[in-house]
Design an enzyme around this catalytic site. Structure first.
Site, short mmCIF file in Angstrom:
data_model
loop_
_atom_site.label_atom_id
_atom_site.label_comp_id
_atom_site.label_asym_id
_atom_site.label_seq_id
_atom_site.Cartn_x
_atom_site.Cartn_y
_atom_site.Cartn_z
N ASP A 146 -5.68 -54.55 55.63
CA ASP A 146 -4.22 -54.64 55.65
C ASP A 146 -3.72 -55.16 56.99
OD1 ASP A 146 -4.14 -53.63 53.07
OD2 ASP A 146 -3.70 -51.58 53.71
N GLY A 195 -2.15 -45.55 67.84
CA GLY A 195 -1.91 -46.06 69.18
C GLY A 195 -2.70 -45.34 70.26
N GLN A 196 -3.62 -44.46 69.86
CA GLN A 196 -4.42 -43.70 70.82
C GLN A 196 -5.90 -44.10 70.77
OE1 GLN A 196 -3.62 -39.44 70.63
NE2 GLN A 196 -1.63 -39.85 69.73
N GLY A 197 -6.20 -45.18 70.07
CA GLY A 197 -7.58 -45.65 70.01
C GLY A 197 -8.44 -44.97 68.96
N LEU A 198 -7.83 -44.19 68.08
CA LEU A 198 -8.62 -43.47 67.08
C LEU A 198 -9.16 -44.39 66.00
CD1 LEU A 198 -6.46 -40.23 66.78
CD2 LEU A 198 -8.51 -40.62 68.14
N VAL A 251 -5.54 -43.75 59.92
CA VAL A 251 -5.19 -42.80 60.98
C VAL A 251 -3.76 -42.33 60.71
CG1 VAL A 251 -4.78 -42.51 63.46
CG2 VAL A 251 -6.73 -43.86 62.67
N TYR A 285 -8.87 -55.72 63.16
CA TYR A 285 -10.31 -55.88 62.94
C TYR A 285 -10.86 -57.11 63.66
CZ TYR A 285 -9.51 -52.20 59.59
OH TYR A 285 -9.15 -51.01 59.03
N VAL A 306 -10.25 -46.87 55.99
CA VAL A 306 -10.00 -46.68 57.42
C VAL A 306 -8.51 -46.34 57.56
CG1 VAL A 306 -10.00 -47.73 59.70
CG2 VAL A 306 -11.87 -48.21 58.09
#
Length: 136
Positions: A108, A78-81, A72, A113, A70
């Site tokens: 991490d 910080g954009q919800g991705l 990004v 989560y 996982v």
């Protein structure tokens, strides 16, 4: 911004590049070429064709599932991705996991989560790792 979400893994080169970009440990291109086709479920997020987020589920498809990779791109965090990646993964797991299936991950950023309903297994269980290297 206009994002495209694809329910498959990125190319091996994109995968290797994204891991490094997102601050995860590097993987060899050879490992990615062998490993990615064995993915149970993958999700990729793209912006104008460029990979900016990803996540995978690996395992045996019934008894054990592991959430991995996982990531990004920091320019898009910080954009919800990351949440979107996990929503797709959770949807897959809801459809695939059976009674008694075990879903695990090494996180991490556990707080991220935990906000999504995942819980630490300690002190009952502890995550462990051992590195193996095959001679070329």
């Amino acid at each position: 911004m206009n994002y495209t979400i694809e329910e498959h893994v990125p190319t091996p080169q994109e995968y290797c590049d994204m891991r490094v970009t997102a601050g995860l440990s590097a993987k060899s291109l050879k490992a990615a070429q062998i490993g990615l086709p064995n993915t149970l479920y993958g999700v990729s997020i793209r912006h104008d064709g460029e990979l900016i987020g990803m996540g995978r589920v690996v395992g045996d498809g019934a008894c054990n599932f592991e959430i991995v990779d996982v990531a990004v791109d920091p320019r898009y965090q910080g954009q919800g991705l990351g949440r979107q990646v996990m929503e797709y993964i959770d949807r897959y797991l809801t459809s695939a996991a059976l009674e008694g299936s075990y879903v695990s991950m090494i996180a991490d950023e556990p707080v991220f989560y935990e906000k999504l309903g995942y819980r630490l297994v300690a002190p009952k269980s502890q995550g462990m790792t051992k590195k193996f290297y095959r001679a070329n």
